[in-house]
Design an enzyme around this catalytic site. Structure first.
Site, PDB file in Angstrom:
ATOM      1  CG  ASP A  50      -1.772   1.229   1.331  1.00 32.57           C
ATOM      2  OD1 ASP A  50      -2.697   1.386   0.515  1.00 32.57           O
ATOM      3  OD2 ASP A  50      -1.523   2.058   2.224  1.00 32.57           O
ATOM      4  CD  GLU A 122      -3.315  -1.964  -1.225  1.00 31.60           C
ATOM      5  OE1 GLU A 122      -3.539  -0.761  -1.456  1.00 31.60           O
ATOM      6  OE2 GLU A 122      -3.652  -2.526  -0.164  1.00 31.60           O
TER       7      GLU A 122
END
EC number: 3.1.26.3
Length: 235
Positions: A50, A122
């Site tokens: 992320d 992610e």
């Protein structure tokens, strides 16, 4: 091992450390049925991915949308790194097929659940970063995201047309748009609503939907299209 080789081919990255790839695919539910993975999941890699994604996308937007304000760049970034976009990419990559899930998570549709698929994009990005470097991770991320960035305004699911219309109306007319029910059809258990949106008592858009919220969003989109309003001015 064969499945890893298949996935590496799809990803376009050969892992030096195969354990990183496996960890990226370990959903936390898997540890509920496999004690050796009780404290291991892809959540740490997801957190890292992320952060990498945030940097990579922000850098790309900064360099390629030079006339955009900080506010527009922030809006665009939040749309690009959103769950619907990342889940869409994961579906293209078929990441759901390679996930390690509990049986319970699998039978309830976990392999195609957007929240899980968004997260695994992610976590895989985080794994690629650790296995190589930032430049490799950047190339991987942008290879999938540039198209989404360039076509983001075509994705109605991501755009808050009500906010865009309100900001425009307040800026130009010092007034907040109002939404009114102007029609409904169908039986009580399957109503279809038609909503009109008004500025200065003038109808500027209308929309229909199975609930009032959806109809309002469609009415706002109709108004934005009619008035030439863009959620992000430079797109």
């Amino acid at each position: 091992m064969k499945k890893y080789l298949e996935l590496e081919k799809i990803l376009g990255h050969t892992f030096k450390d195969k354990k990183l790839l496996k960890h990226a695919l370990l959903h936390r539910s898997y540890g509920n049925e496999n004690k050796e993975y009780k404290k291991i999941s892809n959540e740490r890699l997801e957190l890292l991915g992320d952060a990498v994604l945030d940097l990579v996308v922000t850098e790309y937007l900064y360099k390629n949308f030079k006339e955009s304000s900080e506010g527009d760049l922030a809006k665009l970034k939040s749309m690009v790194v959103s769950e619907p976009v990342l889940a869409k990419i994961s579906r293209k990559l078929k990441l759901g097929e390679y996930l390690f899930l509990s049986k319970g998570e699998e039978v309830t549709g976990g392999r195609d659940r957007s929240s899980i698929l968004g997260d695994v994009f992610e976590s895989v990005l985080g794994a690629i970063y650790l296995d190589s470097d930032l430049e490799t991770a950047r190339k991987y991320g942008l290879s999938h995201l540039v198209y989404e960035i360039e076509h983001i305004y075509e994705n109605d699911e991501l755009i808050d047309f009500k906010t865009a219309l309100q900001e425009y109306s307040q800026r130009k007319y010092k007034e907040v748009p109002t939404y009114e029910l102007i029609g409904e059809d169908g039986p009580d258990h399957a109503k279809f609503f038609k909503i009109g949106v008004f500025i200065n008592s003038e109808l500027v858009g209308s929309g229909e939907g199975k609930n009032k919220k959806t109809a309002e969003q469609k009415a706002a989109k109709h108004a934005c299209d009619s008035l030439g309003i863009k959620y992000i001015e430079t797109l």
